[in-house]
Motif scaffolding. Sequence first.
Motif, mmCIF file in Angstrom:
data_model
loop_
_atom_site.group_PDB
_atom_site.id
_atom_site.type_symbol
_atom_site.label_atom_id
_atom_site.label_comp_id
_atom_site.label_asym_id
_atom_site.label_seq_id
_atom_site.Cartn_x
_atom_site.Cartn_y
_atom_site.Cartn_z
ATOM 1 N N ILE A 1 -6.324 3.704 24.259
ATOM 2 C CA ILE A 1 -6.828 4.454 23.104
ATOM 3 C C ILE A 1 -5.646 4.903 22.261
ATOM 4 N N LYS A 2 -5.530 4.346 21.059
ATOM 5 C CA LYS A 2 -4.476 4.748 20.129
ATOM 6 C C LYS A 2 -5.019 5.867 19.254
ATOM 7 N N ALA A 3 -4.372 7.019 19.325
ATOM 8 C CA ALA A 3 -4.941 8.246 18.764
ATOM 9 C C ALA A 3 -5.207 8.168 17.267
ATOM 10 N N ARG A 4 -4.216 7.746 16.482
ATOM 11 C CA ARG A 4 -4.407 7.790 15.028
ATOM 12 C C ARG A 4 -5.486 6.832 14.539
ATOM 13 N N PRO A 5 -5.464 5.555 14.949
ATOM 14 C CA PRO A 5 -6.542 4.666 14.511
ATOM 15 C C PRO A 5 -7.917 5.133 14.976
ATOM 16 N N ALA A 6 -7.987 5.680 16.198
ATOM 17 C CA ALA A 6 -9.265 6.173 16.707
ATOM 18 C C ALA A 6 -9.767 7.343 15.865
ATOM 19 N N ARG A 7 -8.860 8.257 15.509
ATOM 20 C CA ARG A 7 -9.272 9.407 14.690
ATOM 21 C C ARG A 7 -9.680 8.950 13.297
ATOM 22 N N ASN A 8 -8.940 8.013 12.712
ATOM 23 C CA ASN A 8 -9.302 7.510 11.391
ATOM 24 C C ASN A 8 -10.711 6.932 11.388
ATOM 25 N N THR A 9 -11.033 6.156 12.405
ATOM 26 C CA THR A 9 -12.350 5.536 12.485
ATOM 27 C C THR A 9 -13.435 6.592 12.641
ATOM 28 N N THR A 10 -13.182 7.581 13.481
ATOM 29 C CA THR A 10 -14.153 8.661 13.671
ATOM 30 C C THR A 10 -14.376 9.412 12.371
ATOM 31 N N LEU A 11 -13.295 9.724 11.668
ATOM 32 C CA LEU A 11 -13.423 10.415 10.391
ATOM 33 C C LEU A 11 -14.183 9.579 9.368
ATOM 34 N N MET A 12 -13.912 8.274 9.343
ATOM 35 C CA MET A 12 -14.615 7.404 8.408
ATOM 36 C C MET A 12 -16.106 7.405 8.690
ATOM 37 N N PRO B 1 0.819 -1.220 0.000
ATOM 38 C CA PRO B 1 0.000 0.000 0.000
ATOM 39 C C PRO B 1 0.847 1.262 0.000
ATOM 40 N N PRO B 2 0.415 2.281 -0.760
ATOM 41 C CA PRO B 2 1.108 3.568 -0.676
ATOM 42 C C PRO B 2 0.931 4.144 0.713
ATOM 43 N N LYS B 3 1.811 5.045 1.081
ATOM 44 C CA LYS B 3 1.797 5.576 2.438
ATOM 45 C C LYS B 3 0.470 6.220 2.791
ATOM 46 N N ASP B 4 -0.157 6.910 1.819
ATOM 47 C CA ASP B 4 -1.411 7.572 2.153
ATOM 48 C C ASP B 4 -2.571 6.602 2.205
ATOM 49 N N ALA B 5 -2.328 5.336 1.873
ATOM 50 C CA ALA B 5 -3.389 4.351 1.955
ATOM 51 C C ALA B 5 -3.220 3.415 3.134
ATOM 52 N N SER B 6 -2.072 3.482 3.796
ATOM 53 C CA SER B 6 -1.804 2.552 4.888
ATOM 54 C C SER B 6 -2.446 3.066 6.176
ATOM 55 N N MET B 7 -3.766 3.078 6.183
ATOM 56 C CA MET B 7 -4.534 3.621 7.271
ATOM 57 C C MET B 7 -4.965 2.513 8.219
ATOM 58 N N VAL B 8 -4.866 2.793 9.482
ATOM 59 C CA VAL B 8 -5.263 1.813 10.485
ATOM 60 C C VAL B 8 -6.514 2.311 11.184
ATOM 61 N N LEU B 9 -7.470 1.417 11.370
ATOM 62 C CA LEU B 9 -8.705 1.753 12.067
ATOM 63 C C LEU B 9 -8.847 0.890 13.310
ATOM 64 N N ILE B 10 -9.810 1.252 14.134
ATOM 65 C CA ILE B 10 -10.261 0.368 15.192
ATOM 66 C C ILE B 10 -11.668 -0.083 14.819
ATOM 67 N N GLU B 11 -12.166 -1.111 15.469
ATOM 68 C CA GLU B 11 -13.540 -1.524 15.227
ATOM 69 C C GLU B 11 -14.480 -0.412 15.688
ATOM 70 N N ARG B 12 -15.562 -0.201 14.931
ATOM 71 C CA ARG B 12 -16.504 0.851 15.308
ATOM 72 C C ARG B 12 -17.075 0.622 16.701
ATOM 73 N N ASP B 13 -17.339 -0.632 17.046
ATOM 74 C CA ASP B 13 -17.846 -0.927 18.389
ATOM 75 C C ASP B 13 -16.833 -0.512 19.452
ATOM 76 N N GLN B 14 -15.551 -0.714 19.155
ATOM 77 C CA GLN B 14 -14.517 -0.341 20.116
ATOM 78 C C GLN B 14 -14.462 1.163 20.299
#
Length: 255
Positions: A195-206, A67-80
Amino acid sequence: MVVRREVKAAIQLIEWLRARSKSLATCTQHDIDDWLATDIWVRYLARTFLVWSVRNSHAHHVLIPIPPKDASMVLIERDQRWVHVRRLVKGDGVDTATRVAGLLLLLFAQPLSRTSQIRLDQVTRMEGGVALKLGSPPIELPPPLDALVLELVQQRHGSSTLGRSDDHPWLFPGTAGGQPISSRQLMRKLTALGIKARPARNTTLMDLSAELPAVVLSRLLGLHISRAEKWTKEAGSTRADYAAEFSRRGADAHT
């Protein structure tokens, strides 16, 4: 967590190929390129499965690139995400600053670098509530976040100073005189809660991007319009994929 998402991506790839009357054995690199062309970053997670398929002769001469760097996004489960929100709302043993920073992250996708720089004059007390200016216009905060923000203000200078800016204007003051708390310090506090900040923010944004038009997302959250458009595109495409799959399964169940 990563394995679960890779399995989901593998299943989606197989079903996507089946919808095109293809299989792993008959798909070509052109098919795989089409699979990736929608720019939905999660589709790159099928790479591990495809490599395994080629290695075991279930597929031939096909590859999903790293994956390109801008696609290597990590999420958490929405329930989490909502588990974290409920914990911060309950607040057992968690200081107010950490609760506010975490809720701004999980509800409004605010990066810790911006949260740490929030000023007192961004907070406005309204009739029956509290508003916080993250973009334009200010966002009316839901309870109990509104009360928690007021508590921070009162801890900072006292309630009479709400909206006032002086030589210590920060909602989250740091230990150094006149300086705000560092984003790294906020990150350490949230990480200690799991709470891992980046995955949490990615999920919220999604999640927010699936519900709001890009222009609204941009204005409310202070997100650049080009980033907001990219997020709504990815979230909308993903949602459309799930809706189509849900519809197909419903049709299959009645045949």
